[in-house]
Design a protein around this motif. Structure first.
Motif, PDB file in Angstrom:
ATOM      1  N   LYS A 122       9.150   2.871  22.687  1.00  0.00           N
ATOM      2  CA  LYS A 122       9.123   4.327  22.810  1.00  0.00           C
ATOM      3  C   LYS A 122       9.979   4.759  23.996  1.00  0.00           C
ATOM      4  O   LYS A 122       9.895   4.164  25.080  1.00  0.00           O
ATOM      5  N   GLN A 123      10.825   5.770  23.788  1.00  0.00           N
ATOM      6  CA  GLN A 123      11.670   6.238  24.881  1.00  0.00           C
ATOM      7  C   GLN A 123      10.840   6.952  25.935  1.00  0.00           C
ATOM      8  O   GLN A 123       9.810   7.556  25.630  1.00  0.00           O
ATOM      9  N   LYS A 124      11.303   6.902  27.171  1.00  0.00           N
ATOM     10  CA  LYS A 124      10.531   7.423  28.298  1.00  0.00           C
ATOM     11  C   LYS A 124      10.788   8.902  28.576  1.00  0.00           C
ATOM     12  O   LYS A 124      10.095   9.504  29.401  1.00  0.00           O
ATOM     13  N   ILE A 125      11.781   9.486  27.927  1.00  0.00           N
ATOM     14  CA  ILE A 125      12.084  10.898  28.147  1.00  0.00           C
ATOM     15  C   ILE A 125      12.181  11.610  26.810  1.00  0.00           C
ATOM     16  O   ILE A 125      12.406  10.995  25.763  1.00  0.00           O
ATOM     17  N   ASN A 126      11.999  12.925  26.847  1.00  0.00           N
ATOM     18  CA  ASN A 126      12.227  13.753  25.665  1.00  0.00           C
ATOM     19  C   ASN A 126      13.705  14.115  25.581  1.00  0.00           C
ATOM     20  O   ASN A 126      14.336  14.413  26.598  1.00  0.00           O
ATOM     21  N   THR A 127      14.233  14.082  24.400  1.00  0.00           N
ATOM     22  CA  THR A 127      15.640  14.406  24.193  1.00  0.00           C
ATOM     23  C   THR A 127      15.760  15.651  23.321  1.00  0.00           C
ATOM     24  O   THR A 127      14.850  15.985  22.553  1.00  0.00           O
ATOM     25  N   LYS A 128      16.902  16.328  23.435  1.00  0.00           N
ATOM     26  CA  LYS A 128      17.095  17.599  22.734  1.00  0.00           C
ATOM     27  C   LYS A 128      17.726  17.445  21.366  1.00  0.00           C
ATOM     28  O   LYS A 128      17.761  18.409  20.601  1.00  0.00           O
ATOM     29  N   SER A 129      18.243  16.265  21.053  1.00  0.00           N
ATOM     30  CA  SER A 129      18.900  16.075  19.767  1.00  0.00           C
ATOM     31  C   SER A 129      18.870  14.599  19.395  1.00  0.00           C
ATOM     32  O   SER A 129      18.600  13.727  20.241  1.00  0.00           O
ATOM     33  N   SER A 130      19.166  14.319  18.146  1.00  0.00           N
ATOM     34  CA  SER A 130      19.222  12.926  17.701  1.00  0.00           C
ATOM     35  C   SER A 130      20.382  12.190  18.356  1.00  0.00           C
ATOM     36  O   SER A 130      20.294  10.985  18.614  1.00  0.00           O
ATOM     37  N   THR A 131      21.469  12.904  18.638  1.00  0.00           N
ATOM     38  CA  THR A 131      22.609  12.280  19.319  1.00  0.00           C
ATOM     39  C   THR A 131      22.221  11.818  20.715  1.00  0.00           C
ATOM     40  O   THR A 131      22.546  10.698  21.134  1.00  0.00           O
ATOM     41  N   GLU A 132      21.514  12.671  21.441  1.00  0.00           N
ATOM     42  CA  GLU A 132      21.059  12.287  22.772  1.00  0.00           C
ATOM     43  C   GLU A 132      20.088  11.111  22.699  1.00  0.00           C
ATOM     44  O   GLU A 132      20.120  10.195  23.540  1.00  0.00           O
ATOM     45  N   ALA A 133      19.220  11.109  21.675  1.00  0.00           N
ATOM     46  CA  ALA A 133      18.283   9.999  21.505  1.00  0.00           C
ATOM     47  C   ALA A 133      19.034   8.693  21.253  1.00  0.00           C
ATOM     48  O   ALA A 133      18.627   7.629  21.743  1.00  0.00           O
ATOM     49  N   GLU A 134      20.128   8.753  20.495  1.00  0.00           N
ATOM     50  CA  GLU A 134      20.924   7.556  20.240  1.00  0.00           C
ATOM     51  C   GLU A 134      21.556   7.034  21.527  1.00  0.00           C
ATOM     52  O   GLU A 134      21.601   5.818  21.766  1.00  0.00           O
ATOM     53  N   ILE A 135      22.038   7.932  22.372  1.00  0.00           N
ATOM     54  CA  ILE A 135      22.659   7.514  23.629  1.00  0.00           C
ATOM     55  C   ILE A 135      21.630   6.880  24.560  1.00  0.00           C
ATOM     56  O   ILE A 135      21.888   5.856  25.204  1.00  0.00           O
TER      57      ILE A 135
END
Length: 320
Positions: A122-135
């Motif tokens: 599980k990622q430790k931060i919330n992201t604003k888009s799927s692209t940011e989640a991929e990075i």
């Protein structure tokens, strides 16, 4: 189960004794998973986040996983290599799949047969888009292929070429170009997540686009079902070569819950826009109509039958 990441806040919590047993079973499954059953890692990764306060739903998910383990207890993990000159890594992220809207990172790497390493976290931060989640996912997993490169080099062999695969075009551009490819929607992404650009510029790793149906790391981000699950699991366990990922699964008839006989009967009928393949006029090829088209066809047929019955009923009343 497709509801793996779903959490019901109103669900009953487990008793202290049962919660302790839950924690023990998850810990033992984690040990088994990383050594011989990588196909269980996505489920185990989620259950590890629930050991502090498990509820009845978590208990049922654990039972379902243990039942699957029992049915497949003779499945063996195979690891092999075509060569040690090329290391393949797949990195993916499922956007906002957790109850707190955080994304989930999945990554794995192979030398050709089976996986030498995988991660589902599980990622430790919330992201604003799927692209940011991929990075963010690349930042989470990339250190492992880089470490493997150094490990092979330390054994006296030439460092392997690390080929990374992602299924998000925008993410790959940002990783190759850095902030130059960032727009107003991505300027806020922290610079630490762009260390991959330095590795690409140094030639330690290359990033290429990979279609979603060939994205092996997708297995470790969310629950999959049907043909895609079986396809990825065979590669993960080393029963199939990584080249088998390129085989198409779009025309495989998926298993459905419901009237299977109706599904097979209607779906195998030729659709209006079907064209013969290689002169075949028997329509024995896979039709182009979808399950939704079949349901629509059945619904319209039922409506026509109802109209005919209504007409006959009105006709009988007029005769009386």
């Amino acid at each position: 189960t497709h509801k793996l990441h779903t959490i019901n806040p109103k669900q009953t919590s487990l008793s202290p004794k049962k919660a302790e047993l839950f924690h023990s079973c998850v810990a033992k499954s984690l040990w088994i998973g990383h050594r011989g059953r990588l196909d269980l890692i996505p489920t185990i990764a989620f259950l590890c986040t629930r050991v502090s306060a498990p509820d009845v739903d978590d208990w049922n998910k654990l039972k379902r996983m243990l039942q699957f383990m029992r049915q497949t207890r003779n499945d063996a993990r195979v690891i092999g290599a075509d060569s040690i000159t090329d290391l393949y890594a797949w990195i993916d992220a499922a956007y906002a799949v957790h109850s707190d809207m955080k994304s989930h990172t999945g990554g794995c790497m192979s030398f050709g047969w089976g996986l030498v390493h995988c991660k589902s976290v599980k990622q430790k931060i919330n992201t604003k888009s799927s692209t940011e989640a991929e990075i963010v996912g690349v930042s989470d997993y990339l250190p492992f292929p880089i470490w493997m490169r150094y490990f092979v080099e330390a054994q006296g062999h030439p460092p392997p070429n690390v080929k990374g695969y992602q299924d998000n075009v925008s993410a790959t551009r940002m990783e190759k170009n850095g902030k130059k490819s960032c727009t107003g929607n991505s300027r806020h992404i922290h610079i630490k997540y762009f260390f991959v650009k330095d590795r690409i510029d140094n030639g330690e790793i290359s990033i290429e686009y990979c279609p979603t149906e060939e994205m092996l790391a997708d297995f470790f981000t969310k629950p999959l079902q049907g043909a895609l699950f079986r396809k990825f699991r065979a590669v993960i366990m080393g029963w199939e070569h990584i080249d088998s990922l390129k085989s198409s699964t779009t025309h495989v008839i998926k298993e459905r819950v419901g009237n299977t006989d109706f599904y097979k009967k209607v779906l195998t009928q030729p659709a209006e826009n079907d064209t013969p393949i290689n002169g075949d006029t028997t329509h024995e090829h896979i039709p182009s109509r979808t399950y939704a088209d079949a349901v629509r066809c059945n619904t319209s047929q039922s409506n026509d039958d109802a109209k005919q019955k209504k007409i006959r009923f009105e006709s009988d009343e007029s005769d009386e």
